[in-house]
Scaffold this motif. Structure first.
Motif, PDB file in Angstrom:
ATOM      1  N   VAL A 103     -44.387 -22.463 -17.434  1.00  0.00           N
ATOM      2  CA  VAL A 103     -45.471 -23.529 -18.142  1.00  0.00           C
ATOM      3  C   VAL A 103     -44.609 -24.746 -18.177  1.00  0.00           C
ATOM      4  O   VAL A 103     -43.223 -24.929 -17.977  1.00  0.00           O
ATOM      5  N   SER A 143     -44.103 -33.613 -19.808  1.00  0.00           N
ATOM      6  CA  SER A 143     -44.751 -32.939 -18.863  1.00  0.00           C
ATOM      7  C   SER A 143     -46.007 -32.468 -19.322  1.00  0.00           C
ATOM      8  O   SER A 143     -46.617 -32.719 -20.310  1.00  0.00           O
ATOM      9  N   GLY A 160     -45.998 -32.070 -23.077  1.00  0.00           N
ATOM     10  CA  GLY A 160     -44.676 -31.648 -23.518  1.00  0.00           C
ATOM     11  C   GLY A 160     -43.892 -32.897 -23.940  1.00  0.00           C
ATOM     12  O   GLY A 160     -44.158 -33.838 -23.053  1.00  0.00           O
ATOM     13  N   ALA A 162     -40.063 -33.168 -24.653  1.00  0.00           N
ATOM     14  CA  ALA A 162     -38.867 -32.446 -24.998  1.00  0.00           C
ATOM     15  C   ALA A 162     -37.577 -33.453 -24.864  1.00  0.00           C
ATOM     16  O   ALA A 162     -37.462 -34.202 -24.070  1.00  0.00           O
ATOM     17  N   ASN A 177     -44.500 -31.533 -28.582  1.00  0.00           N
ATOM     18  CA  ASN A 177     -45.722 -31.620 -27.748  1.00  0.00           C
ATOM     19  C   ASN A 177     -46.333 -32.829 -28.393  1.00  0.00           C
ATOM     20  O   ASN A 177     -45.851 -33.509 -29.290  1.00  0.00           O
ATOM     21  N   PHE A 182     -50.852 -26.033 -32.540  1.00  0.00           N
ATOM     22  CA  PHE A 182     -50.668 -25.096 -31.208  1.00  0.00           C
ATOM     23  C   PHE A 182     -51.943 -24.322 -31.378  1.00  0.00           C
ATOM     24  O   PHE A 182     -52.599 -24.080 -32.494  1.00  0.00           O
ATOM     25  N   HIS A 251     -43.823 -27.191 -35.600  1.00  0.00           N
ATOM     26  CA  HIS A 251     -43.258 -26.335 -36.742  1.00  0.00           C
ATOM     27  C   HIS A 251     -42.737 -27.124 -37.767  1.00  0.00           C
ATOM     28  O   HIS A 251     -42.285 -28.217 -37.619  1.00  0.00           O
ATOM     29  N   VAL A 366     -32.727 -29.771 -16.267  1.00  0.00           N
ATOM     30  CA  VAL A 366     -32.645 -29.616 -17.697  1.00  0.00           C
ATOM     31  C   VAL A 366     -33.175 -28.352 -18.340  1.00  0.00           C
ATOM     32  O   VAL A 366     -34.173 -27.965 -17.964  1.00  0.00           O
ATOM     33  N   ARG A 388     -40.554 -18.257 -30.001  1.00  0.00           N
ATOM     34  CA  ARG A 388     -39.977 -19.058 -29.070  1.00  0.00           C
ATOM     35  C   ARG A 388     -38.414 -19.304 -29.145  1.00  0.00           C
ATOM     36  O   ARG A 388     -37.803 -19.373 -28.308  1.00  0.00           O
ATOM     37  N   SER A 391     -37.782 -16.904 -26.091  1.00  0.00           N
ATOM     38  CA  SER A 391     -38.332 -17.245 -24.909  1.00  0.00           C
ATOM     39  C   SER A 391     -37.346 -18.124 -23.827  1.00  0.00           C
ATOM     40  O   SER A 391     -37.328 -17.961 -22.868  1.00  0.00           O
ATOM     41  N   THR A 395     -36.079 -17.611 -20.345  1.00  0.00           N
ATOM     42  CA  THR A 395     -36.677 -18.101 -19.022  1.00  0.00           C
ATOM     43  C   THR A 395     -35.657 -18.812 -18.292  1.00  0.00           C
ATOM     44  O   THR A 395     -35.625 -18.871 -17.205  1.00  0.00           O
ATOM     45  N   ARG A 399     -34.783 -18.993 -14.300  1.00  0.00           N
ATOM     46  CA  ARG A 399     -35.217 -20.114 -13.609  1.00  0.00           C
ATOM     47  C   ARG A 399     -33.974 -21.046 -13.162  1.00  0.00           C
ATOM     48  O   ARG A 399     -33.932 -21.353 -12.031  1.00  0.00           O
TER      49      ARG A 399
HETATM   50 FE1  HDD Z   1     -42.891 -23.497 -24.811  1.00  0.00          FE
HETATM   51  C1  HDD Z   1     -41.116 -24.739 -22.030  1.00  0.00           C
HETATM   52  C2  HDD Z   1     -43.263 -27.010 -26.004  1.00  0.00           C
HETATM   53  C3  HDD Z   1     -44.773 -22.574 -27.611  1.00  0.00           C
HETATM   54  C4  HDD Z   1     -42.245 -20.671 -24.136  1.00  0.00           C
HETATM   55  N1  HDD Z   1     -42.359 -25.620 -24.339  1.00  0.00           N
HETATM   56  C5  HDD Z   1     -41.896 -25.681 -23.128  1.00  0.00           C
HETATM   57  C6  HDD Z   1     -41.400 -27.224 -22.774  1.00  0.00           C
HETATM   58  C7  HDD Z   1     -41.824 -27.810 -23.987  1.00  0.00           C
HETATM   59  C8  HDD Z   1     -42.688 -26.712 -24.986  1.00  0.00           C
HETATM   60  C9  HDD Z   1     -42.107 -29.274 -24.243  1.00  0.00           C
HETATM   61  C10 HDD Z   1     -40.998 -27.890 -21.681  1.00  0.00           C
HETATM   62  C11 HDD Z   1     -39.629 -28.081 -21.798  1.00  0.00           C
HETATM   63  C12 HDD Z   1     -39.234 -28.868 -20.592  1.00  0.00           C
HETATM   64  O1  HDD Z   1     -39.649 -29.964 -20.429  1.00  0.00           O
HETATM   65  O2  HDD Z   1     -38.274 -28.215 -19.958  1.00  0.00           O
HETATM   66  N2  HDD Z   1     -43.810 -24.802 -26.486  1.00  0.00           N
HETATM   67  C13 HDD Z   1     -43.930 -25.813 -26.811  1.00  0.00           C
HETATM   68  C14 HDD Z   1     -44.381 -26.197 -28.034  1.00  0.00           C
HETATM   69  C15 HDD Z   1     -44.880 -24.819 -28.454  1.00  0.00           C
HETATM   70  C16 HDD Z   1     -44.353 -24.153 -27.402  1.00  0.00           C
HETATM   71  C17 HDD Z   1     -44.409 -27.456 -28.823  1.00  0.00           C
HETATM   72  C18 HDD Z   1     -45.530 -24.618 -29.821  1.00  0.00           C
HETATM   73  C19 HDD Z   1     -45.523 -25.359 -30.914  1.00  0.00           C
HETATM   74  N3  HDD Z   1     -43.551 -21.926 -25.585  1.00  0.00           N
HETATM   75  C20 HDD Z   1     -44.177 -21.927 -27.054  1.00  0.00           C
HETATM   76  C21 HDD Z   1     -44.200 -20.254 -27.149  1.00  0.00           C
HETATM   77  C22 HDD Z   1     -43.388 -19.560 -26.050  1.00  0.00           C
HETATM   78  C23 HDD Z   1     -42.946 -20.768 -25.016  1.00  0.00           C
HETATM   79  C24 HDD Z   1     -44.816 -19.405 -28.305  1.00  0.00           C
HETATM   80  C25 HDD Z   1     -43.256 -18.451 -25.824  1.00  0.00           C
HETATM   81  C26 HDD Z   1     -43.278 -17.397 -26.606  1.00  0.00           C
HETATM   82  N4  HDD Z   1     -41.935 -22.898 -23.289  1.00  0.00           N
HETATM   83  C27 HDD Z   1     -41.778 -21.558 -23.354  1.00  0.00           C
HETATM   84  C28 HDD Z   1     -41.041 -21.136 -21.984  1.00  0.00           C
HETATM   85  C29 HDD Z   1     -40.686 -22.607 -21.714  1.00  0.00           C
HETATM   86  C30 HDD Z   1     -41.369 -23.594 -22.532  1.00  0.00           C
HETATM   87  C31 HDD Z   1     -41.629 -20.009 -21.165  1.00  0.00           C
HETATM   88  C32 HDD Z   1     -41.227 -22.776 -19.942  1.00  0.00           C
HETATM   89  C33 HDD Z   1     -40.093 -23.558 -19.226  1.00  0.00           C
HETATM   90  C34 HDD Z   1     -38.807 -23.563 -20.140  1.00  0.00           C
HETATM   91  O3  HDD Z   1     -39.353 -22.737 -21.288  1.00  0.00           O
HETATM   92  O4  HDD Z   1     -37.818 -23.763 -20.127  1.00  0.00           O
HETATM   93  O5  HDD Z   1     -39.966 -20.440 -22.321  1.00  0.00           O
END
Ligand code: HDD
Length: 715
Positions: A103, A143, A160, A162, A177, A182, A251, A366, A388, A391, A395, A399
């Protein structure tokens, strides 16, 4: 180079015409004499191997004679295996891509600095927040969520936001975000919502869109998503620019001050330029005309010195045993705390002042993690946040190809690193000594642990039976969705209705649409009715609506003109027309960072008597989305620029999108030819360049003509 070139070695091993001595890049050494040590040498600048010299070499540092022809058995013969340079070049190329993020694959980043105001010391011991005027380097990646790396920027989606803070105490990541809530309350459902939102797996369409059956099937079956879906269907999901987006940590975090006291806190980013959005048609045009719309805007603004800024704000709430505030469960990520109930206190400002040098090395590599926390900032038991924590590291391992991604330049802490993590794929550190365990006697038990370091848990009490269930308070899924709806201005409500009607109109399943209408009826009767009319369906009866107090902070309609840095005014001019308007606008608005761009029927220069202006866009290369306001110069009517059908389209689009439009002198004729209604709000007809500038300043500060948008939406 030919085989008999005089540079070739001759028998005896002497190279005729010996090459000039190399000026070797200075070897970079850490304090122990080891080559580059991550963390210790983080500020040493770019890797010296990253194309700093002027001679092409192989990865092993050998100079290359020819990179345009492979080695063959004769000019018409087959390739020879011994061509090392060919094999190295192609092999490396074959492996240039890494898996895109599952994502948030499409992003844009920038470097900057965070300066703390110092007023957060009462809530956190994190030095980068607590000490006044402390400056901390940051890297931010914005993003979209659903689209692939090559998808368009302006799709309807969550963004996103971050931020990596390279603090003196280690890295702190705020992985947020541009919405404060969420879709789901428990992280175990994350793969489900993402699978539902991503393209259908059979044909892999639609790309980067939520307007399809599986997404709305999921939302309609998960009423906990209702509040977030309201945000996703609002103008917030199509920001004007990354620079005009709010950011949220979503959160609730637990902050701890130096005296040990704790509070429950929500993080906010407030853009100094205000919060502004595109309108839907504009966003759609941009997807084709300029898919890099947001990425380009961010990079251009930074290049032009219009550095984007956000203030970091905190909503600070007491750390009570029930972890609620004014009846709002702070562990529920589908709930906000309205700013009117708990004001956002500004604690510092972030300025993005440098674009990345290399997209892959920085923006792509990054790696953010919710669990990158410094002392004084702690997680809570929000079940989404807890999931989170697992995760992100997981990942990154696939990656970024192994456990050493923290050694990549963009991820290196700006604090010394003395870990006992060893070896692994892509290890770049050369660890000295033999001790990599604790306790140890051989190395004096070094490095020592710090009892006051990070991850010293706040001793909150945890007890309960092992269950798979949510707190009862998580089951109210509609009150805050209604709060959001009632807080929007009529124009924003009309956009919300339009977005739901568009998205559900793209769903083939009547069942999904009916279920969504039932859900909307539980938010607000009027909303459900208006969407149902658009879909040609029957609006269901909703229950008695909950009593809620609107939160004016949720509306994006400005109450007064704001800053205009980076806003773009397009001026349509013609040869022999009035060109003075261009310099007049530049001198009146340029100091505030407004960009005035010359648009004409042809490229090169436009000339009028002794005056000339360089043409920056032609009617072929431009589209209305590039401008926040459009001016038609005096003398344009009847010229190729004034009569071109693309001028008509440009003006009509600017009109529909609520943008300021001004006609100078006889330029009025062009507006008439474009069929713009006489006396419409936000359309100025004047003879005096000063009056044009004045009307534009106010209009740009309000972002759009809200009166015209209301007129067009019938709101
Ligand atoms: Fe996430 C990426 C924000 C819930 C699993 N997430 C990712 C990025 C952002 C967020 C901004 C991109 C970071 C970047 O630019 O590299 N995510 C959120 C927010 C959430 C959220 C604000 C809820 C409040 N995310 C969430 C959950 C899970 C994930 C519940 C899994 C259980 N998110 C991921 C990931 C990613 C990710 C799969 C994909 C790429 C990465 O982490 O590095 O781990």
């Amino acid at each position: 180079m030919t085989a008999n070139s005089s540079d070739q070695p001759v028998p005896g091993g002497v190279v005729p015409g010996a090459p000039e001595p190399r000026t070797a890049a200075p070897a970079r050494r850490g304090p122990t004499g080891c080559p580059f040590r991550p963390g210790v040498d983080a500020d040493d600048g770019p890797d010296p191997r990253a194309q700093a010299g002027d001679r092409l070499t192989t990865a092993q540092g050998l100079r290359v004679d020819d990179t345009d022809h492979s080695l063959k058995a004769g000019p018409r013969g087959p390739l020879l295996m011994e061509d090392h340079h060919f094999r190295e070049k192609i092999t490396h190329f074959d492996h240039e891509r890494i898996p895109e993020r599952v994502v948030h694959a499409r992003g844009a980043g920038a470097h900057g600095t965070f300066r703390s105001y110092g007023n957060a010391a009462s809530v956190t011991r994190a030095a980068f927040l607590a000490e006044a005027d402390r400056e901390t380097d940051v890297f931010v990646r914005f993003s979209t969520v659903l689209g692939s790396r090559g998808s368009a920027d302006t799709v309807r989606d969550v963004r996103g936001f971050a931020t990596k803070f390279y603090t003196d105490e280690g890295v702190f990541d705020l992985v947020g975000n541009n919405f404060p809530v969420f879709f789901i309350q428990d992280a175990v459902k994350f793969p489900d919502i993402i699978h539902a939102g991503k393209p259908h797996p059979d044909r892999e369409i639609p790309q980067a869109q939520s307007a399809h059956d599986t997404f709305w099937d999921f939302i309609s079956l998960h009423t906990e998503s209702t509040h977030m879906a309201m945000w996703a269907m609002s103008d917030r999901a199509i920001p004007r620019s990354y620079r005009t987006m709010e950011g949220f940590g979503v959160h609730t975090f637990r902050l701890q001050a130096a005296d040990g006291t704790t509070s429950l806190v929500k993080f906010h980013w407030k853009p100094v330029l205000g919060v502004h959005s595109l309108v839907w048609e504009e966003a759609q045009i941009a997807q084709g005309a300029d898919p890099d719309f947001h990425r380009r805007d961010l990079a251009d603004a930074i290049d032009a010195g219009a550095f984007p800024q956000w203030e970091l704000g905190l909503q600070v709430m007491p750390d009570t045993p029930d972890e609620t505030f004014e009846g709002i469960d702070l562990l529920d990520p589908t709930k906000i705390v309205p700013e009117e109930l708990c004001p956002v206190q500004r604690v510092g400002i972030m300025t993005l002042h440098a674009n990345p040098t290399n997209y892959f090395a920085e923006t792509e590599q990054v790696a953010f993690h919710v669990d990158h926390l410094v002392r004084g900032i702690h997680v809570t038991n929000d079940p989404l946040m807890q999931g989170r924590l697992f995760s992100y590291l997981d990942t990154q391992l696939s990656r970024l190809g192994g456990p050493n991604f923290a050694q990549l330049p963009i991820n290196r802490p700006h604090a010394p690193v003395d870990d006992m993590l060893r070896d692994g794929m892509h290890q770049t550190a050369v660890h000295s000594g033999v001790v990599a365990y604790k306790p140890n006697a051989i190395d004096g038990d070094r490095p020592t642990a710090s009892p006051d370091g990070a991850f010293v848990a706040v001793p909150t009490r945890v007890e309960g039976a092992k269950v798979k269930e949510n707190p009862v308070s998580f089951s109210d899924h509609f009150t805050q969705a209604r709060l959001f709806w009632l807080s929007l201005s009529p124009v924003e409500q009309a956009h919300e209705v339009e977005a739901y009607t568009f998205e559900l109109g793209k769903c083939a399943s009547d069942e999904v649409r009916a279920r969504m209408l039932a859900s909307l009826a539980r938010v607000d009767d009027d909303l459900a009715r208006r969407v149902a009319v658009g879909l040609g369906m029957q609006a269901p009866e909703g229950p008695e609506p909950a009593e809620v107090q609107p939160s004016p902070a949720l509306s994006q309609k400005p109450s007064e003109p704001g800053r205009v840095d980076g806003r773009v005014v397009g001026v349509i001019v013609a040869d022999d027309g009035d060109l003075g308007i261009v310099s007049a606008l530049r001198s009146a608005l340029g100091d505030e960072g407004v960009v005035v761009r010359v648009v004409a029927a042809h490229g090169g220069e436009v000339v009028s008597g002794a005056e000339r202006e360089t043409v920056e866009r032609t009617l072929l290369t431009t589209r209305s989305i590039e401008y926040d306001a459009v001016v038609v110069a005096d003398g344009t009517a009847g010229t190729p620029a004034g009569t071109d059908p693309r001028t008509v389209v440009l003006l009509q689009e600017a009109f529909r999108h609520g943008k300021a439009i001004a006609a100078h002198g006889s330029g009025q004729g062009v507006l008439v030819a474009a069929g713009l209604p006489d006396g419409a709000p936000g359309v100025t007809l004047v003879d005096d360049a000063g009056a044009v500038a004045q009307s534009l300043r106010e209009a740009l500060g309000l972002h759009r003509s809200w009166e015209r948008l209301a007129m067009l939406a019938g709101a």
